[in-house]
Every structure is written in structure tokens, then in C-alpha cells.
Design a protein around this motif. Sequence first.
Motif, PDB file in Angstrom:
ATOM      1  N   ALA A   1      -4.600  -3.184   0.321  1.00  0.00           N
ATOM      2  CA  ALA A   1      -4.162  -4.390   0.205  1.00  0.00           C
ATOM      3  C   ALA A   1      -4.160  -5.082  -1.092  1.00  0.00           C
ATOM      4  O   ALA A   1      -3.604  -5.915  -1.690  1.00  0.00           O
ATOM      5  CB  ALA A   1      -4.734  -5.456   1.428  1.00  0.00           C
TER       6      ALA A   1
ATOM      7  N   THR B   1       2.319   1.381  -2.368  1.00  0.00           N
ATOM      8  CA  THR B   1       2.666   0.079  -1.622  1.00  0.00           C
ATOM      9  C   THR B   1       4.286  -0.133  -1.499  1.00  0.00           C
ATOM     10  O   THR B   1       4.667  -1.232  -1.019  1.00  0.00           O
ATOM     11  CB  THR B   1       2.035  -1.040  -2.162  1.00  0.00           C
ATOM     12  OG1 THR B   1       2.294  -1.201  -3.417  1.00  0.00           O
ATOM     13  CG2 THR B   1       0.396  -0.846  -2.109  1.00  0.00           C
TER      14      THR B   1
ATOM     15  N   VAL C   1       1.217   0.862   5.183  1.00  0.00           N
ATOM     16  CA  VAL C   1       1.104  -0.141   6.035  1.00  0.00           C
ATOM     17  C   VAL C   1       1.524  -1.385   5.041  1.00  0.00           C
ATOM     18  O   VAL C   1       2.320  -2.281   5.700  1.00  0.00           O
ATOM     19  CB  VAL C   1      -0.464  -0.353   6.378  1.00  0.00           C
ATOM     20  CG1 VAL C   1      -0.355  -1.834   6.805  1.00  0.00           C
ATOM     21  CG2 VAL C   1      -0.892   0.520   7.411  1.00  0.00           C
ATOM     22  N   GLN C   2       1.279  -1.350   3.813  1.00  0.00           N
ATOM     23  CA  GLN C   2       1.767  -2.300   3.001  1.00  0.00           C
ATOM     24  C   GLN C   2       3.384  -2.096   2.739  1.00  0.00           C
ATOM     25  O   GLN C   2       4.150  -3.284   2.595  1.00  0.00           O
ATOM     26  CB  GLN C   2       0.904  -2.201   1.635  1.00  0.00           C
ATOM     27  CG  GLN C   2      -0.422  -2.340   1.462  1.00  0.00           C
ATOM     28  CD  GLN C   2      -1.049  -3.683   2.211  1.00  0.00           C
ATOM     29  OE1 GLN C   2      -0.385  -4.736   1.722  1.00  0.00           O
ATOM     30  NE2 GLN C   2      -1.946  -3.543   3.194  1.00  0.00           N
TER      31      GLN C   2
ATOM     32  N   ARG D   1       5.484  -0.733   4.480  1.00  0.00           N
ATOM     33  CA  ARG D   1       6.461  -1.120   5.460  1.00  0.00           C
ATOM     34  C   ARG D   1       6.740  -2.332   5.999  1.00  0.00           C
ATOM     35  O   ARG D   1       7.492  -2.596   7.145  1.00  0.00           O
ATOM     36  CB  ARG D   1       5.872  -0.052   6.841  1.00  0.00           C
ATOM     37  CG  ARG D   1       6.017   1.401   6.736  1.00  0.00           C
ATOM     38  CD  ARG D   1       5.444   2.012   7.801  1.00  0.00           C
ATOM     39  NE  ARG D   1       6.083   3.734   7.767  1.00  0.00           N
ATOM     40  CZ  ARG D   1       5.303   4.746   8.030  1.00  0.00           C
ATOM     41  NH1 ARG D   1       3.893   4.614   8.439  1.00  0.00           N
ATOM     42  NH2 ARG D   1       5.793   5.707   7.825  1.00  0.00           N
ATOM     43  N   ARG D   2       6.305  -3.253   5.223  1.00  0.00           N
ATOM     44  CA  ARG D   2       6.595  -4.657   5.370  1.00  0.00           C
ATOM     45  C   ARG D   2       7.830  -4.890   5.138  1.00  0.00           C
ATOM     46  O   ARG D   2       8.774  -6.001   5.566  1.00  0.00           O
ATOM     47  CB  ARG D   2       5.656  -5.513   4.717  1.00  0.00           C
ATOM     48  CG  ARG D   2       4.717  -5.705   4.926  1.00  0.00           C
ATOM     49  CD  ARG D   2       3.362  -6.340   3.920  1.00  0.00           C
ATOM     50  NE  ARG D   2       1.836  -6.519   4.374  1.00  0.00           N
ATOM     51  CZ  ARG D   2       1.145  -6.927   3.698  1.00  0.00           C
ATOM     52  NH1 ARG D   2       1.210  -7.477   2.436  1.00  0.00           N
ATOM     53  NH2 ARG D   2      -0.193  -6.767   4.150  1.00  0.00           N
ATOM     54  N   ARG D   3       8.478  -4.020   4.356  1.00  0.00           N
ATOM     55  CA  ARG D   3      10.172  -3.743   4.005  1.00  0.00           C
ATOM     56  C   ARG D   3      10.552  -2.770   5.104  1.00  0.00           C
ATOM     57  O   ARG D   3      10.438  -1.782   5.169  1.00  0.00           O
ATOM     58  CB  ARG D   3      10.201  -3.426   2.633  1.00  0.00           C
ATOM     59  CG  ARG D   3       9.883  -4.233   1.434  1.00  0.00           C
ATOM     60  CD  ARG D   3      10.411  -4.120   0.149  1.00  0.00           C
ATOM     61  NE  ARG D   3      11.899  -4.248   0.173  1.00  0.00           N
ATOM     62  CZ  ARG D   3      12.408  -5.429  -0.108  1.00  0.00           C
ATOM     63  NH1 ARG D   3      11.915  -6.332  -0.809  1.00  0.00           N
ATOM     64  NH2 ARG D   3      13.939  -5.562  -0.115  1.00  0.00           N
TER      65      ARG D   3
END
Length: 255
Positions: free
Chosen positions: A13, A45, A72-73, A75-77
Motif C-alpha cells: 500500500a 500496483t 490488490v492495489q 485491481r482497484r482498476r
Amino acid sequence: MADRSFSDLSLAALYDTLNPWGPAEDFYLDLVLSARSVLDVGCGTGQLLGRARETGHEGRLCGLDPAAAMLVQARRRADVEWVLGDLTTTRWEREFDLVVMTGHAFQVLLTDGELRLALAAARRALGEDGRFVFETRNPAVRAWESWTPERAREATDAHGEVVRVRHDVETPVAGDRVTFTETFEHPRWDRPRMSRSTLRFLGPAALDGFLTEAGFAVHERFGDWRRGPFTPTAPEIITVARPRESSPRPGPGDQ
């Protein structure tokens, strides 16, 4: 296996905070925007492919990374394809115009066997007119000698708190591999978090040997992110490689 600096959710993160956008990312963004289909190996990321989509890229963008915490970061897109794995666990056949390895990801390929498998996979993934672009630190410059605790980096996170990371290189350095420890400190943590990593430093002659064996030819080479020429004292070895016309395609059973 990914280092803790990539596999730990809290460290993942912080990755973009500690590694902000800069000239290297500008260099790769220009390449991505000029290609119809792109595979970003070690995408982390997803900062590069995300920026490309925001800038107007309408083709296929695929990010590949072995660290689930980094994805995880990413896949926010949802408008980019994200794949968990590496070049030894995936297989694409002539699907991309451009394959990139940014952030010195090429240097985590520590053995000749890993390197050959990765290059063969990159070669298979490219169309005949495609490009494979990556960078590695120039071993002649000995960048690791500046990775000392006294030169700790600091950055301010999204909450306005200062994150600090320092490096300790294991000495003596022998051969082309450098092992070091990163220590991360954050005001919200009760103790520092540590990650141990090893990078391989190959010179241009060794790189060219592996590329030739894999069916690539060096098309361009730069020594810095302004596209300056590569010289013995240049900090980077930035390589643009193309498939050799005469090189045979690996068969289904080739490794």
C-alpha cells in the motif's frame, strides 16, 4: 516467491508513495501509448498501465505480477487485465506488440535458468514486429555502494505521516548478485518491518548473450531516461529488443 516488500499488504500500500512517478515512468508511458497491446511484467500496483488507460489507451493492457498484495492495489482498476504469476507460470503466443519490465524487475531473475525461461516466454508473447523493453542498473557504476543506512529515504503518505526506509547491503559483494535488507518505519506500526532482497547486476555483453540465445536482437540501447547514449559510466542499461527474423519459434514442448 515475492520479497516481503511486495507481498506484505501494508508495504504494498506504500509502494507508490515510496516510488512516485518520474522520468522512468514517462519513458515507458510513451512506449505503452504507441502500442496496441501491452504486457507489463512485474506490474506491481499497476501505476503504469493505469496511467496509460487514463491517458487514452484503448487497446489491450495486461499486468502480470507474482505478488498478490501488489495486485490488490492494481485491481482497484477494472479496465486493465491483471494476472497473478510470472513469465514461467503463464503462456501467451504472439499476443502483444510490447512487453515491458520496469522498476528494475529484470534484476530479480537471479539464475541463468530463470533468465532463459523468462526471455523465452517474452519472445513467445510478442508478435514478429513487437518490442521487449527493460532496464537494469549498470554494474560498472556500483549503485549498491550508495545503499547505506545513512541515506534513508522518507516520503509522506496519504495521511500526512512520514514513512522511512533504509538499506543495508550484505558485504562483501561477490559476483553479480547483491543482497540487501530494507527496513521500513511508519508511525502507526509498533515495530519496523524488514524485507531481504537479492538483485543480479549483468553488464551489456552478458545481457546481449542471453538476448541473442532467446531469439532477440538489440534494436536500441540508452544510458538514461532522456534517451542518452549508453556509455560505460551511464547509470542504466535500457534495452529495446526485437525478435530476430531468422530465429525459430519455440515449439509446444520447448522449455
